[in-house]
Design an enzyme around this catalytic site. Structure first.
Site, short mmCIF file in Angstrom:
data_model
loop_
_atom_site.label_atom_id
_atom_site.label_comp_id
_atom_site.label_asym_id
_atom_site.label_seq_id
_atom_site.Cartn_x
_atom_site.Cartn_y
_atom_site.Cartn_z
N GLU B 140 49.31 37.45 38.28
CA GLU B 140 48.82 37.74 39.60
C GLU B 140 48.97 36.60 40.64
O GLU B 140 49.44 37.01 41.81
CB GLU B 140 47.22 38.13 39.50
CG GLU B 140 47.00 39.40 38.74
CD GLU B 140 47.14 39.26 37.43
OE1 GLU B 140 47.37 38.36 36.99
OE2 GLU B 140 46.97 40.42 36.76
N HIS B 209 35.97 43.87 32.99
CA HIS B 209 36.83 44.96 33.78
C HIS B 209 35.60 45.74 34.77
O HIS B 209 35.93 46.72 35.18
CB HIS B 209 37.09 45.90 32.79
CG HIS B 209 38.36 45.27 32.07
ND1 HIS B 209 38.22 44.01 31.13
CD2 HIS B 209 39.94 45.13 32.43
CE1 HIS B 209 39.39 43.71 30.98
NE2 HIS B 209 40.36 44.31 31.28
#
Lengths: 391, 404
Positions: B140, B209
């Site tokens: 990322e 998450h």
């Protein structure tokens, strides 16, 4: 190192003396090719290194000397300005490493992109920046390249293809990858040189970026300016494997003597050709900085003064070019001294002019935070600034 | 322009001239995409035809349920529009922009061949090729940095975070480079990047998450943040974000991707900095965004039955806040309730409370109540997860308390 150069040049001179003496008075205009051998051969990792013999011209050598003298002078002047408290904050000086900047410029065009970390003053100059812009930015004035809002670590020049100027160690590496990605996307046959230091070579982002660049064959050339010290930590104390050119593993690498402008030029030209065809390549420039990491660092607590003066005597980039110019009779001592005086004068003039430049207006605090364009800026209660025309 | 300025927030009808402009632009918008798209005000003021109806609707308090977005989609011209799910709306917006401008490209994990983990980019790689819809490795930090570097040269990348929580790894790039480069370069470089991805609490996805982290990004100078909540505003905001020259972070929600809605056939782009009036009312202003909008509308049903008249505003723009729309609402109702999914401490609601207090203190009859999710990592167990978030019953109770 100086001795070996001298020996090789005198060997060459024995064969060329009549021709050289003929060239004597056409010194700075000469464009006939001179072939010089680099101080040390290149070492390659998973690639055949280029030849040691570099073609250059008298004109190019003179421009190297002039540019490096200007850069050196600028950095020394910045040192004095910092001590006079006209430059505040962080000031990372590049003296000693000038050969990397000029050698790279000689091998590429302004359409190629360069992005580097915070030791960016000289590269900015090489990319077409002026002394006035540079000193004004350092002193935080309006005429600076970033309007005084960036500072020492944020020099940019869009027209010159110079993408900065970044304070966070290693963060510019993925940005450089992005520049290369855009070049590949637009298919414009240009490359990106992403410079980072031996300290940043231990960042994870480097390896992530290398992976992506190699995966998609991006025209990215990663240049590790190895000045052997990551601020105060020597490379052998920070890296298990200080062979930074080998760290790319599947990406080929080349180790270059970064104090030899001609070697840098040869390597960069070679790398550009390689990157356009085969994807990324790592160049490790073996260089040295005379100053400490920044002006807040004396630079002598982690290395000896003998080491610094030793490198200055034996490997100084400006001295190397000076010796070449004298040996090939392209210029004499006086002419070179004059060039240095001229550089000093230019720098002093630029500083005087920069001192006169005003500080930015208070309203500049809020400009350039957003680009005014699509959409409406909502400032707050009861005020809504409307964009006048729909595109 | 004066006509539109006066039209903001007030219930005045737009002038006849603007109606004419709209009719002509509607006609030609289908032929010439470049010149004639138009900015749609979220409160539907620019529409023709149904303005009379809308004004009447605002005066009638006894509407049991919120006037849904169907009013907006039905209002545009004579076409009924088409029905689709929210992720398809996002994809439509994305595809239209990629068709319009060759500089627009997408990069993210599994966006290409896999089609996107939430199918937002499904089919795009086949259409535009692997370079324009780029499958990145799981890195990322560097692919966000890569997007920013590409944006510096003039490309318009859209970086997809598979989950907004993963963008924490790219925080340095987003904060230091994305937000600041325009400023520190003195305006030389602009970063027209869009960073988008789902966030929020899903169905028992676990703590890492299910992060609600809009607030982590809200202090970064130089970026804009928007949160979409319906298929209509998802497509409009996606298009606006791509066309914007500023870096925009578009927050989607994992549980909203399968919302079905009818959206207009015509091309439309929404205003990034504007809030959406979901249900006009008189008694209390309820400010919300993303998924909590639906909890609020559910609570609104109950509230209306109990005789309250809440005004529901979907703030949409998380940075900057649309204090104009919010302010007008506060001046009308004098009570504010903020319902959000963000964290309690330092959340969007906290900033909004401060902003409203600073600017509209004199207009408030009661302290602002802010209902946000609890300051805990999202637990796995279903019941605990439910209680991490604000539930409609809590909203009803808060309104009753506030309107005492």
């Amino acid at each position: 190192m100086a001795l070996s150069t001298h020996r090789t040049t005198t060997a060459l001179l024995r064969h060329l003396t009549p021709a050289i003496s003929y060239l004597r008075h056409i010194s700075t205009d000469s464009t006939s090719t001179i072939t010089v051998e680099t101080s040390v051969p290149f070492t390659g990792h998973k690639i055949e290194p280029p030849s040691r013999s570099v073609d250059t011209t008298a004109q190019e050598l003179m421009s190297f000397f002039r540019d490096m003298a200007l850069m050196r002078r600028m950095e020394i002047a910045a040192d004095s300005l910092y001590k006079a408290k006209l430059i505040r904050g962080f000031c990372h000086l590049y003296d000693g490493q000038e050969a990397v900047a000029v050698g790279m410029e000689a091998a590429i065009t302004r359409k190629d992109c360069i992005i580097t970390a915070y030791r960016d003053h000289c590269i900015f100059l090489g990319r077409g920046g002026t002394l006035l812009e540079s000193f004004s930015e350092l002193m935080g004035r309006k005429d600076g390249c970033s309007k005084g809002k960036g500072g020492s670590m944020h020099f940019y020049k869009k027209e010159g293809g110079f993408y900065g100027g970044h304070g966070i160690v290693g963060a510019q590496i993925p940005l450089g990858c992005g520049l290369a990605f855009a070049q590949k996307y637009k298919n414009d046959e240009n490359v990106t040189f992403t410079l980072y230091g031996d300290g940043a070579a231990n960042q994870g982002q480097l390896f992530e970026a290398l992976n992506m660049a190699a995966l998609w064959d991006l025209p990215a050339i990663l240049v590790c300016e190895n000045n052997h010290y990551g601020m105060g930590t020597a490379e052998w104390r920070a890296a298990k494997s200080p062979a930074y050119y080998k760290r790319g593993d599947y990406v080929p690498g080349l180790k270059v003597d970064g104090m030899d402008a001609l070697a840098v030029k040869q390597a960069c030209r070679f790398a550009k050709e390689h990157a356009l065809k085969n994807g990324p390549i790592i160049l490790e420039m073996d260089t040295y900085r005379y100053h400490g990491h920044s002006m807040s660092d004396p630079g002598s607590t982690y290395r000896t003064r003998d080491e610094i003066s030793g490198v200055r005597q034996e490997r100084d980039p400006i001295e190397r070019v000076r010796k070449l110019l004298l040996a090939y009779d392209i210029a004499n001592e006086k002419e070179l001294k004059d060039i240095e005086k001229e550089a000093r004068k230019q720098v002093d003039e630029a500083i005087a002019k920069a001192k006169e430049s005003p500080l930015p207006e208070p309203s500049e605090l809020f400009t350039n935070v957003y680009v005014k364009g699509y959409g409406v800026e909502s400032f707050g209660a009861d005020r809504k600034e409307i964009r006048a025309a729909l595109p | 322009m004066a006509a539109i300025v006066q039209g903001i927030g007030s219930t005045a009808a737009p002038s006849a001239s603007s109606n004419k402009f709209l009719l002509s632009s509607l006609g030609s918008s289908l032929l010439e995409k470049k010149r004639n798209f138009f900015v749609v005000r979220s409160d539907g003021k620019c529409y023709t035809g149904l303005n009379q109806q809308q004004r009447r609707a605002q005066n009638v308090v006894t509407n049991a349920v919120a006037t849904k977005e169907e009013k907006a989609s039905a209002a545009v011209g004579s076409k009924p529009g088409h029905e689709l799910l929210l992720f398809e709306a996002l994809r439509e917006g994305l595809e239209e922009e990629m068709d319009r401008d060759p500089c627009v490209c997408v990069m993210g994990e599994d966006v290409g061949h896999y089609g996107g983990s939430y199918k937002v980019t499904k089919g795009l790689a086949e259409k535009y090729g692997d370079l324009r819809v780029l499958d990145t490795p799981i890195a990322e930090n560097s692919f966000t940095g890569m997007g920013i570097g590409a944006a510096m040269t003039g490309l318009r990348p859209i970086v997809e975070g598979m989950n907004m929580g993963f963008l924490l790894l790219a925080f340095n790039q987003i904060s230091n480079n994305c937000g600041m480069l325009h400023y520190t370069s003195g305006g030389q470089f602009k970063i027209p990047i869009v960073i988008r991805g789902p966030g929020g609490v899903g169905r028992q996805l676990g703590a890492e998450h299910s992060q609600r982290l809009e607030s982590y990004f809200q202090s970064i100078p130089g970026i804009q943040m928007v949160a979409c909540s319906t298929a209509y505003n998802a497509k409009g905001l996606m298009k606006a974000a791509i066309r914007s020259d500023n870096p925009v972070i578009l927050f989607e929600h994992v549980l909203l991707y399968n919302l079905k809605e009818r959206i207009p056939d015509e091309e439309y782009v929404l205003n990034l900095e504007e809030a959406e009036m979901v249900r006009p009312g008189e008694h209390v202003t309820i400010l919300t965004y993303s998924r909590m909008r639906y909890h609020v509308m559910q609570a609104a049903k109950t509230l209306v039955n109990k005789g309250y008249d809440p005004e529901v505003i979907d703030i949409r723009s998380l940075k900057p806040f649309d204090l104009y729309t919010i302010g007008n609402s506060v001046k009308k109702t004098h009570r504010v309730l903020i319902v959000e999914e963000c964290m309690r401490t330092g959340g969007i609601g906290a900033s909004l409370t401060a902003a409203i207090n600073e600017n509209f203190h004199d207009h408030l009859d009661a302290p602002i109540v802010c209902l946000s999710s609890q300051d805990v990592p999202t637990p796995y167990a279903g019941t605990l997860e439910e209680w991490t978030l604000v539930q409609p019953a809590q909203i009803v109770a808060a309104v009753e308390q506030l309107c005492l």
